[in-house]
Design an enzyme around this catalytic site. Structure first.
Site, PDB file in Angstrom:
ATOM      1  N   HIS A  22       0.850  -1.201   0.000  1.00  0.00           N
ATOM      2  CA  HIS A  22       0.000   0.000   0.000  1.00  0.00           C
ATOM      3  C   HIS A  22       0.885   1.250   0.000  1.00  0.00           C
ATOM      4  O   HIS A  22       0.715   2.158  -0.815  1.00  0.00           O
ATOM      5  CB  HIS A  22      -0.898  -0.029   1.231  1.00  0.00           C
ATOM      6  CG  HIS A  22      -1.638   1.237   1.489  1.00  0.00           C
ATOM      7  ND1 HIS A  22      -3.011   1.324   1.379  1.00  0.00           N
ATOM      8  CD2 HIS A  22      -1.228   2.486   1.864  1.00  0.00           C
ATOM      9  CE1 HIS A  22      -3.403   2.559   1.665  1.00  0.00           C
ATOM     10  NE2 HIS A  22      -2.329   3.276   1.965  1.00  0.00           N
ATOM     11  N   GLU A  23       1.820   1.287   0.931  1.00  0.00           N
ATOM     12  CA  GLU A  23       2.715   2.443   1.009  1.00  0.00           C
ATOM     13  C   GLU A  23       3.632   2.517  -0.210  1.00  0.00           C
ATOM     14  O   GLU A  23       3.980   3.610  -0.667  1.00  0.00           O
ATOM     15  CB  GLU A  23       3.548   2.367   2.290  1.00  0.00           C
ATOM     16  CG  GLU A  23       2.732   2.424   3.573  1.00  0.00           C
ATOM     17  CD  GLU A  23       1.934   3.715   3.707  1.00  0.00           C
ATOM     18  OE1 GLU A  23       2.371   4.753   3.159  1.00  0.00           O
ATOM     19  OE2 GLU A  23       0.861   3.681   4.333  1.00  0.00           O
ATOM     20  N   HIS A  26       1.943   4.463  -2.921  1.00  0.00           N
ATOM     21  CA  HIS A  26       2.119   5.911  -2.770  1.00  0.00           C
ATOM     22  C   HIS A  26       3.498   6.341  -3.270  1.00  0.00           C
ATOM     23  O   HIS A  26       3.641   7.339  -3.986  1.00  0.00           O
ATOM     24  CB  HIS A  26       1.972   6.302  -1.298  1.00  0.00           C
ATOM     25  CG  HIS A  26       0.595   6.152  -0.746  1.00  0.00           C
ATOM     26  ND1 HIS A  26      -0.528   6.584  -1.398  1.00  0.00           N
ATOM     27  CD2 HIS A  26       0.157   5.614   0.432  1.00  0.00           C
ATOM     28  CE1 HIS A  26      -1.597   6.330  -0.659  1.00  0.00           C
ATOM     29  NE2 HIS A  26      -1.206   5.731   0.450  1.00  0.00           N
TER      30      HIS A  26
END
Length: 407
Positions: A22-23, A26
């Protein structure tokens, strides 16, 4: 016990990998647009190790419960150096900032899709129709009517000598669709079972065979059977069964793509429904903490999900393990897009508020306004953080003292 522990560890590891990716979503999109990413770490707490590549520090921390991606100038309040200022995130176009903030949730959706696709071509996808639609009253086979007062006898399909075969004796054949029993319509197989179990002796049964409608008479005996509630009762039995639909549907590499997309759509719909029902299920969680029966539909924490994953591995139910992992990814992805700070969806809402506000100001001949002052939103954000922390504490407590278990 060892299999259970391995399952818990594997499921927790799966969640950690999901959050780390998820990170990473980003980070990758931010770098692609030219934003400066200062740090990308997996986990929290003290640093285990780190290294620098280019302008970004990468590392691992001791507590593997998440991670973070530090993008310079995510809001106008973030302190940036003179060198970072031109590449501060808040200076970029609205659509680019939106893509970066959505990338985390999109990563969860991709992970969930990949897990479901791999399930489709290996162990199969859950047959939703089998669970939601009633079985048709179509005869698959005929057998004998025999007593069965224990689980072992129920599982033994052999017919003892002299056992009657009422349905076969009456002329019933595989493929016959039962229209009525004793004059009562039978739209589903469960209706057939209910009426037959309450019947005895010669009973008129109407069946459809091809384009013909036949009226048969089945002499239904009363036998001792172990019922679903664990009690032995005398019930009517005609010695016929229907086809049980498969619990999982299997696909090849090509057909699995469409099936996975369709199943993913269903999961998005169910996830949205769970989010709507989330607040009303919290009282049941509180009740479970103080000894009430745990509703299997109540929310679970990472602890609870990991325990269920462990039980699935212990029982050899890997399809449940992976399905739960995919479901959790979809839930986290959708939840994170809710327009609430400090979630990514809250930041996206602020970004688009600025965009719409500046568009309206432009229509009135005014200059664009400055970035939103996040300090004015700090009180609301803190309230939401406290509420979220409280719910997390409740679900973790319930998952420890009164967990949901696989049947």
């Amino acid at each position: 016990m060892l299999a259970y522990i391995i399952g818990v560890v594997l499921f927790a590891l799966g969640i950690c990998i999901s959050v780390a990716l998820h990170e990473a979503g980003h980070m990758v999109t931010a770098k692609a647009f030219g934003m400066k990413v200062r740090r990308y770490f997996v986990g929290f707490g003290p640093t285990v190790f780190s290294f620098r590549r280019g302008e970004t520090e990468y590392g691992l921390k001791w507590i593997p419960l998440g991670g973070f991606c530090d993008i310079a100038g995510m809001t106008a309040l973030d302190e940036v150096t003179e060198e970072e200022s031109p590449r501060a995130m808040w200076r970029f176009k609205t659509w680019k900032r939106t893509v970066v903030m959505m990338a985390g949730s999109v990563t969860h959706f991709i992970l969930g899709f990949v897990v479901l696709y791999l399930m489709a071509v290996t162990m199969g996808l859950p047959n939703i129709a089998a669970a939601s639609e009633p079985r048709q009253p179509v005869i698959a086979s005929t057998s004998c009517a025999r007593a069965a007062t224990t689980s072992a006898q129920l599982n033994d399909t052999a017919c003892p000598p002299g056992a009657p075969a009422p349905a076969k004796a009456a002329g019933m054949l595989p493929g016959d669709k039962i229209l009525s029993v004793g004059g009562k319509p039978t739209p589903a197989w469960d209706t057939v079972l209910q009426i037959v179990q309450n019947s005895g002796g010669p009973t008129p049964i109407t069946v459809q065979r091809g384009d013909r409608t036949l009226n048969l008479v089945v002499d239904i005996p009363r036998v001792q059977r172990l019922t679903s509630d664990g009690q032995v009762r005398e019930v009517g039995m005609m010695g016929a069964s229907t086809q049980i639909p498969p619990a999982y549907l299997h696909y090849n590499g090509a057909t699995a793509i469409g099936a996975t997309f369709s199943f993913t759509g269903t999961m998005f719909s169910e996830t949205a429904q769970r989010l709507v029902q989330f607040p009303e299920r919290i009282p049941a969680v509180i009740s479970a903490i103080f000894g009430g029966e745990r509703d299997p539909n109540t929310p679970v924490s990472v602890v609870g999900a990991s325990r269920i994953g462990g039980e699935a591995v212990e029982q050899g139910l890997w399809e449940i393990f992976f399905f739960l992992l995919a479901s959790l990814n979809f839930f986290i992805g959708v939840f994170n897009l809710l327009p609430l700070l400090p979630l990514d969806g809250g930041h996206i809402a602020v970004v688009w508020y600025e965009r719409v506000r500046d568009w309206l100001r432009g229509l009135r001949g005014k200059a664009a306004g400055g970035p939103v002052d996040y300090t004015k939103l700090s009180a609301v954000t803190m309230v939401l953080v406290v509420i979220g922390g409280g719910i997390t504490l409740l679900t973790v407590t319930a998952d420890i003292v009164n967990p949901i278990r696989l049947q």
